[in-house]
Design a protein around this motif. Structure first.
Motif, PDB file in Angstrom:
ATOM      1  N   VAL A 196       0.852  -1.192   0.000  1.00  0.00           N
ATOM      2  CA  VAL A 196       0.000   0.000   0.000  1.00  0.00           C
ATOM      3  C   VAL A 196       0.883   1.235   0.000  1.00  0.00           C
ATOM      4  O   VAL A 196       1.639   1.468   0.954  1.00  0.00           O
ATOM      5  CB  VAL A 196      -0.913   0.037   1.246  1.00  0.00           C
ATOM      6  CG1 VAL A 196      -1.844   1.241   1.172  1.00  0.00           C
ATOM      7  CG2 VAL A 196      -1.705  -1.250   1.379  1.00  0.00           C
ATOM      8  N   THR A 222       1.305   6.492  -6.417  1.00  0.00           N
ATOM      9  CA  THR A 222       1.010   5.139  -6.885  1.00  0.00           C
ATOM     10  C   THR A 222       0.960   5.122  -8.412  1.00  0.00           C
ATOM     11  O   THR A 222       1.482   4.201  -9.048  1.00  0.00           O
ATOM     12  CB  THR A 222      -0.334   4.647  -6.311  1.00  0.00           C
ATOM     13  OG1 THR A 222      -0.315   4.828  -4.900  1.00  0.00           O
ATOM     14  CG2 THR A 222      -0.552   3.179  -6.620  1.00  0.00           C
ATOM     15  N   THR A 232       2.910   2.611 -10.879  1.00  0.00           N
ATOM     16  CA  THR A 232       2.223   1.640 -11.738  1.00  0.00           C
ATOM     17  C   THR A 232       2.262   2.061 -13.211  1.00  0.00           C
ATOM     18  O   THR A 232       2.383   1.219 -14.090  1.00  0.00           O
ATOM     19  CB  THR A 232       0.759   1.462 -11.304  1.00  0.00           C
ATOM     20  OG1 THR A 232       0.100   2.727 -11.364  1.00  0.00           O
ATOM     21  CG2 THR A 232       0.665   0.917  -9.891  1.00  0.00           C
ATOM     22  N   TRP A 270       3.486  -4.075 -14.684  1.00  0.00           N
ATOM     23  CA  TRP A 270       2.147  -3.778 -14.180  1.00  0.00           C
ATOM     24  C   TRP A 270       1.052  -4.142 -15.174  1.00  0.00           C
ATOM     25  O   TRP A 270      -0.010  -4.631 -14.794  1.00  0.00           O
ATOM     26  CB  TRP A 270       2.055  -2.300 -13.801  1.00  0.00           C
ATOM     27  CG  TRP A 270       0.817  -1.961 -13.033  1.00  0.00           C
ATOM     28  CD1 TRP A 270      -0.210  -1.156 -13.434  1.00  0.00           C
ATOM     29  CD2 TRP A 270       0.462  -2.426 -11.725  1.00  0.00           C
ATOM     30  NE1 TRP A 270      -1.167  -1.089 -12.449  1.00  0.00           N
ATOM     31  CE2 TRP A 270      -0.786  -1.865 -11.402  1.00  0.00           C
ATOM     32  CE3 TRP A 270       1.076  -3.279 -10.806  1.00  0.00           C
ATOM     33  CZ2 TRP A 270      -1.433  -2.111 -10.194  1.00  0.00           C
ATOM     34  CZ3 TRP A 270       0.431  -3.534  -9.606  1.00  0.00           C
ATOM     35  CH2 TRP A 270      -0.801  -2.953  -9.309  1.00  0.00           C
ATOM     36  N   PHE A 271       1.282  -3.927 -16.441  1.00  0.00           N
ATOM     37  CA  PHE A 271       0.208  -4.116 -17.410  1.00  0.00           C
ATOM     38  C   PHE A 271      -0.257  -5.571 -17.440  1.00  0.00           C
ATOM     39  O   PHE A 271      -1.453  -5.851 -17.518  1.00  0.00           O
ATOM     40  CB  PHE A 271       0.655  -3.684 -18.813  1.00  0.00           C
ATOM     41  CG  PHE A 271      -0.509  -3.344 -19.711  1.00  0.00           C
ATOM     42  CD1 PHE A 271      -0.903  -2.039 -19.889  1.00  0.00           C
ATOM     43  CD2 PHE A 271      -1.236  -4.347 -20.338  1.00  0.00           C
ATOM     44  CE1 PHE A 271      -1.999  -1.716 -20.677  1.00  0.00           C
ATOM     45  CE2 PHE A 271      -2.332  -4.038 -21.129  1.00  0.00           C
ATOM     46  CZ  PHE A 271      -2.717  -2.720 -21.304  1.00  0.00           C
ATOM     47  N   SER A 272       0.666  -6.490 -17.376  1.00  0.00           N
ATOM     48  CA  SER A 272       0.273  -7.894 -17.509  1.00  0.00           C
ATOM     49  C   SER A 272       0.202  -8.606 -16.168  1.00  0.00           C
ATOM     50  O   SER A 272      -0.162  -9.776 -16.106  1.00  0.00           O
ATOM     51  CB  SER A 272       1.264  -8.625 -18.425  1.00  0.00           C
ATOM     52  OG  SER A 272       2.571  -8.417 -17.946  1.00  0.00           O
ATOM     53  N   GLY A 273       0.518  -7.913 -15.100  1.00  0.00           N
ATOM     54  CA  GLY A 273       0.579  -8.582 -13.808  1.00  0.00           C
ATOM     55  C   GLY A 273      -0.713  -8.515 -13.018  1.00  0.00           C
ATOM     56  O   GLY A 273      -1.664  -7.838 -13.406  1.00  0.00           O
ATOM     57  N   LYS A 274      -0.735  -9.251 -11.914  1.00  0.00           N
ATOM     58  CA  LYS A 274      -1.881  -9.187 -11.011  1.00  0.00           C
ATOM     59  C   LYS A 274      -1.399  -8.909  -9.593  1.00  0.00           C
ATOM     60  O   LYS A 274      -1.981  -9.360  -8.614  1.00  0.00           O
ATOM     61  CB  LYS A 274      -2.664 -10.497 -11.061  1.00  0.00           C
ATOM     62  CG  LYS A 274      -3.429 -10.670 -12.365  1.00  0.00           C
ATOM     63  CD  LYS A 274      -4.398 -11.822 -12.313  1.00  0.00           C
ATOM     64  CE  LYS A 274      -5.189 -11.892 -13.614  1.00  0.00           C
ATOM     65  NZ  LYS A 274      -6.171 -12.987 -13.645  1.00  0.00           N
ATOM     66  N   SER A 275      -0.312  -8.214  -9.515  1.00  0.00           N
ATOM     67  CA  SER A 275       0.266  -7.909  -8.217  1.00  0.00           C
ATOM     68  C   SER A 275      -0.640  -6.950  -7.440  1.00  0.00           C
ATOM     69  O   SER A 275      -1.377  -6.168  -8.026  1.00  0.00           O
ATOM     70  CB  SER A 275       1.638  -7.268  -8.442  1.00  0.00           C
ATOM     71  OG  SER A 275       2.224  -6.979  -7.216  1.00  0.00           O
ATOM     72  N   SER A 276      -0.556  -7.038  -6.126  1.00  0.00           N
ATOM     73  CA  SER A 276      -1.449  -6.229  -5.289  1.00  0.00           C
ATOM     74  C   SER A 276      -0.719  -5.010  -4.739  1.00  0.00           C
ATOM     75  O   SER A 276      -0.267  -4.999  -3.591  1.00  0.00           O
ATOM     76  CB  SER A 276      -1.998  -7.086  -4.149  1.00  0.00           C
ATOM     77  OG  SER A 276      -2.815  -8.095  -4.666  1.00  0.00           O
ATOM     78  N   TYR A 310      -1.434  -1.065  -4.094  1.00  0.00           N
ATOM     79  CA  TYR A 310      -2.591  -0.180  -4.022  1.00  0.00           C
ATOM     80  C   TYR A 310      -2.200   1.208  -3.525  1.00  0.00           C
ATOM     81  O   TYR A 310      -1.169   1.388  -2.881  1.00  0.00           O
ATOM     82  CB  TYR A 310      -3.641  -0.741  -3.053  1.00  0.00           C
ATOM     83  CG  TYR A 310      -4.192  -2.067  -3.471  1.00  0.00           C
ATOM     84  CD1 TYR A 310      -5.156  -2.158  -4.467  1.00  0.00           C
ATOM     85  CD2 TYR A 310      -3.738  -3.240  -2.885  1.00  0.00           C
ATOM     86  CE1 TYR A 310      -5.663  -3.386  -4.864  1.00  0.00           C
ATOM     87  CE2 TYR A 310      -4.233  -4.475  -3.276  1.00  0.00           C
ATOM     88  CZ  TYR A 310      -5.198  -4.534  -4.269  1.00  0.00           C
ATOM     89  OH  TYR A 310      -5.686  -5.748  -4.661  1.00  0.00           O
ATOM     90  N   CYS A 311      -3.116   2.116  -3.797  1.00  0.00           N
ATOM     91  CA  CYS A 311      -3.016   3.470  -3.266  1.00  0.00           C
ATOM     92  C   CYS A 311      -3.930   3.558  -2.038  1.00  0.00           C
ATOM     93  O   CYS A 311      -5.049   3.040  -2.065  1.00  0.00           O
ATOM     94  CB  CYS A 311      -3.483   4.437  -4.352  1.00  0.00           C
ATOM     95  SG  CYS A 311      -3.721   6.118  -3.799  1.00  0.00           S
ATOM     96  N   ILE A 350      -9.416  -5.892   2.926  1.00  0.00           N
ATOM     97  CA  ILE A 350      -8.848  -6.653   1.805  1.00  0.00           C
ATOM     98  C   ILE A 350      -8.209  -7.949   2.308  1.00  0.00           C
ATOM     99  O   ILE A 350      -8.290  -8.991   1.662  1.00  0.00           O
ATOM    100  CB  ILE A 350      -7.847  -5.768   1.006  1.00  0.00           C
ATOM    101  CG1 ILE A 350      -7.450  -6.411  -0.292  1.00  0.00           C
ATOM    102  CG2 ILE A 350      -6.632  -5.412   1.743  1.00  0.00           C
ATOM    103  CD1 ILE A 350      -6.726  -5.457  -1.222  1.00  0.00           C
ATOM    104  N   LYS A 380      -8.540 -11.974   0.910  1.00  0.00           N
ATOM    105  CA  LYS A 380      -7.472 -12.614   0.150  1.00  0.00           C
ATOM    106  C   LYS A 380      -6.261 -12.822   1.048  1.00  0.00           C
ATOM    107  O   LYS A 380      -6.014 -12.012   1.946  1.00  0.00           O
ATOM    108  CB  LYS A 380      -7.082 -11.708  -1.031  1.00  0.00           C
ATOM    109  CG  LYS A 380      -6.213 -12.361  -2.070  1.00  0.00           C
ATOM    110  CD  LYS A 380      -6.024 -11.434  -3.274  1.00  0.00           C
ATOM    111  CE  LYS A 380      -5.313 -12.090  -4.415  1.00  0.00           C
ATOM    112  NZ  LYS A 380      -3.959 -12.482  -4.177  1.00  0.00           N
TER     113      LYS A 380
END
Lengths: 448, 401
Positions: free
Chosen positions: B30, B38, B42, B49-55, B57-58, B81, B85
């Motif tokens: 975060v 952020t 990103t 970032w474009f292809s990822g699913k990393s978490s 956040y802002c 959150i 998860k």
């Protein structure tokens, strides 16, 4: 006696809901946004403070901020060809802690005037979030610079910390950039377009409507080649605000010069467009708008019929980067027979609420999804959840194979705007829009 | 005192360094900011970032939160959150506003960890420092918290500092893995990108560390002191650097591969200024001088700088105006550096400038550039030498972007 139930933060912030069933407060608006961590999709961004402000010709911008705050705008300035008009005065910790970075500005500005290849005609000093908390008074410094360099200086703000306030950065920067307009010596037969990032298309019927009312020019700041030409915007008889970002600029110009303004945001459904044109006509004391738009309506209906044949029942997702009126766009498409399945937005502007209400009644199965909700990071599908996406964020979050790359209502207004969108949709359906979504996003150059 | 960037963009910030180092590790990261910080990470500093699913956040920090010290909103939002998860850890990363209002990152991490029952880090980054400082802090925090005690038999190598911000990508990592394999060293863990969370605790079982960017030197020192793992620092870009590294690995590490010009002032034929990540530029120098011994080459960097890895004439470059001074005083014949530096070249140097993009400087502008292109690339060195020695550059790879 009934009292309103107390709501807690946890009552807000759902990721998605059906438009006919959910409580919009759980998903849309500041309360919902503040009650979740924000996901920042790779399609996040827009015109940003820098690209927007650089529309003022011959103006130089000096950002005064921590080094980090300047990075995204600077990279974007390279992408959009404006880096030679932007500089950064990077602050150190002790200056921030002691609140004494004015001296740095006093030294940097004369240095810039010596080294810049072209002497600017206007100068915008932009401060960042930290300045909101420090309350620096720049008035004396600005007056001193104006006297020394003989050009107008203003203070601008790039302060997303105020995003939920009355004057968020997107509105504030437009107010500041139009504030360089000097008191006009008179009025001419022009209307100034405010809030839009690009001029409205030359073929749009709004131009004919304005001409019929004696307004022969629809001016836009991007068409001003020089600072002198930009001053012509002040002579407009009306400021027509077509996106909400322009509201405070228009209010400011009314306050300073008495220029009236009309807020007639971009719309797509026939009934909302008719309402907009009625308002514009009333301003000019005429009642002819919708008769004049007949040809445009016919063209639009033909385009709807043609593109609907190609789209069939394919599902369409829309987002609020494509347009400031996503609910009205959804309404327009549904009225024309298209199958809208999802709308991505976290905003709930007053002007788009009537169409939200129409959709809740007539298309209750449409999903409304917040693009900033945290769960988007892991819920983003590998297989498409929509066939067609209008807007980059909808494309990313649905993985739709067909992307309509419209953004921020650029060029679109009225029935012709709808035709533009449909033409773009048709091209996308025909596979004639080249490149991957990533390439499209890159080519567009979204600015944070 | 404040400093001006008139020609260059401000560089990748410390919070980007933290977020980048943690990107692939299954944590909840975060960035405690309003939006722009952020977005900088990103949208500009993170090619995954474009292809990822990393978490990542802002926090959505707003003025009222900052003024009122409303930290409970951040705590609530993290909780909501975590309930949905599973994460390996939580990291709360600072930005300018939390710095200004004195947000207590350590205290917040302690309270959160107690409440959530998973490791929580607080990184008091400020946006005033550059990415390598954030990266170093993240590496150290991970090592202190998650790396276990070594197994009895040590084997293999860790790769330390392979960050996308220094243009390491999958192809470059493959090259590094191949080099280590040729030297009988299976890879135990990779720090910087692309490694499985599970391999990190085993890092102490490596017999040696290969440090590939200066930002990872504090981590290497920590692992040396804590688990007696020796390290070598450098990049096996070509024949010479591979030979030097191999020799050092055989000797059990403990040195660097910086190489001095090593010829007298009067003999040098031309002077090359290599600007960029310190270990990358050191490797360029080694390869360049190996092929063209009469050249003189000095290195400089805006980023992590380790004096023990520098040679005579090398310099840390504080900011844009410091570079302008260097260029005016350095009497260089050729400059190698990020394409955005070209505009700063005085006089004829603009025509003798060799592009070597650096993500930490120019972000996504030259995103296609992969460091892997510099492996076994004699033509790149030949191009530099040809410019330095006044001959026309041989086609090849002189422009990287």
């Amino acid at each position: 006696m009934h009292t309103a139930p107390v709501r807690f933060l946890s009552d807000f912030a759902c990721q998605t809901m059906l438009i006919g069933e959910g409580d919009p407060d759980c998903l849309l608006g500041n309360d919902a946004s503040s009650s979740c961590l924000h996901y920042c999709a790779p399609t996040h961004g827009g015109w940003g403070v820098i690209r927007t402000a650089l529309l003022v010709p011959e103006m130089y911008m000096l950002f005064v901020c921590p080094e980090a705050c300047g990075r995204h705008g600077a990279i974007a300035a390279y992408e959009h060809g404006g880096k030679d008009r932007v500089g950064y005065l990077c602050l150190e910790e002790d200056e921030i802690a002691m609140g004494r970075y004015e001296q740095g500005i006093r030294e940097a500005v004369p240095g810039l005037f010596k080294s810049l290849k072209r002497r600017p005609r206007a100068f915008l000093i932009v401060v960042s979030c930290i300045d909101d908390l420090m309350g620096t008074d720049y008035d004396e410094m600005i007056s001193g610079f104006e006297a020394e360099f003989g050009i107008p200086f203003r203070i601008g703000h790039m302060n997303p910390i105020s995003l939920d306030g009355k004057l968020p950065p997107g509105k504030r920067i437009q107010r500041d950039m139009y504030d360089f307009i000097e008191a006009p010596e008179g009025r001419d037969d022009s209307v100034c377009l405010v809030g839009a990032f690009q001029p409205i298309a030359k073929e749009a019927e709004i131009r004919e409507l304005l001409r019929a009312n004696g307004m022969y020019s629809l001016l836009h700041i991007s068409e001003c080649a020089s600072f002198d030409e930009y001053q012509r915007l002040g002579r407009a008889r009306l400021n027509l605000v077509v996106r909400p970002e322009g509201m405070d600029a228009a209010k400011n110009l009314r306050e300073k010069f008495g220029t009236p303004f009309l807020f007639a945001p971009v719309a797509f459904s026939e009934s909302t467009i008719a309402k907009r044109y009625d308002e514009i006509s009333r301003f000019f004391g005429a009642n002819m708008a919708n008769n004049m738009a007949n040809d445009a309506v016919n063209s639009r209906r033909q385009a709807e019929k043609r593109v609907l044949e190609a789209a069939g029942g394919k599902t369409i997702a829309i987002d609020n980067t494509a347009t400031c009126s996503p609910f009205d766009l959804a309404r327009a498409l549904i009225e024309a027979g298209f199958n809208v399945s999802e709308i991505f937005t976290q905003k709930f502007p007053v002007f788009d609420r009537p169409s939200y209400g129409w959709l809740a009644e007539n298309a209750p199965g449409i999903r409304v999804t917040s693009p900033i909700h945290h769960s988007n990071s892991w819920l983003r599908p590998d297989t498409p959840t929509a066939d067609i996406a209008i807007g980059f964020t909808a494309a990313y979050l649905t993985n739709a194979p067909c992307v309509v790359p419209v953004a921020f209502d650029e060029g679109m207004y009225g029935h012709h705007g709808m035709v533009m969108l449909l033409d773009s949709l048709e091209l996308a359906l025909q596979g004639r829009i080249p490149g991957s979504l990533e390439q499209m996003v890159r080519d567009y150059g979204l600015v944070v | 005192m404040s400093y001006l960037f008139q020609y260059l963009p401000p560089f990748a910030a410390d919070y980007s360094g933290v977020a980048s180092a943690l990107h692939d590790l299954g944590g909840l990261v975060v960035i405690h900011d309003a939006s722009g910080c952020t977005g900088s990470f990103t949208g500009y500093d993170e090619p995954r970032w474009f292809s990822g699913k990393s978490s990542v956040y802002c926090s959505g920090l707003r003025e009222i939160d900052a003024i009122m010290g409303n930290d409970s909103r951040l705590l609530d939002n993290i909780r909501s959150i975590i309930e949905k998860k599973q994460f390996n850890f939580v990291a709360v990363v600072g930005s300018p506003v939390p710095m200004l209002v004195g947000f207590d990152f350590d205290g917040f991490a302690r309270i959160s960890e107690e409440e959530f029952g998973i490791p929580v880090f607080g990184f008091p980054t400020t946006g005033l420092a550059r990415y390598e400082q954030g990266m170093s802090a993240a590496f150290l925090a991970l090592a202190r918290r998650f790396v276990g005690e070594p197994e009895e038999k040590r084997k293999g190598a860790n790769i330390l500092g392979a960050s996308p911000l220094d243009n390491f990508d999958g192809d470059t990592l493959m090259r590094l893995r191949e080099f280590l394999a040729e030297n009988g060293l299976p890879v135990v863990s990779v720090w910087g990108q692309g490694d499985e969370w599970e391999s990190m605790p085993k890092a102490s079982s490596a017999s040696i560390n290969l440090v590939v960017s200066a930002a990872a030197l504090p981590l290497a020192e920590y692992m040396k002191n804590r688990w007696a793992i020796p390290y070598v620092a450098g990049l096996p870009l070509g024949e010479e650097t591979a030979r030097e590294l191999k020799s050092q690995i055989k000797q059990g590490g403990g040195g660097a591969v910086a190489r001095s010009g090593a010829i007298s002032e009067t003999d040098k034929s031309a002077r090359v200024f290599l600007i960029g990540e310190q270990l990358r530029m050191n490797a360029f120098r080694s390869e360049l001088l190996f092929r063209y011994p009469s050249l003189d080459a000095v290195a400089g960097s805006f980023f992590a700088w380790n004096a023990s890895l520098s040679s005579d004439g090398d310099c840390f470059i504080e900011n844009e105006s410091a570079l302008i001074r260097c260029l005016e005083e350095g009497n260089f014949d050729v400059v190698v550096g990020d394409p955005l530096l070209r505009e700063l070249m005085p006089g004829g140097l603009a025509g003798r400038f060799v592009e070597e993009p650096h993500y930490g400087l120019s972000a996504r502008l030259y995103r296609e550039h992969s460091l892997s292109r510099r492996f076994c690339s004699a033509s790149f060195m030949d191009g530099i030498a040809a410019l330095a020695l006044g001959a026309p550059a041989p086609g090849g790879e002189r422009a990287a972007a």
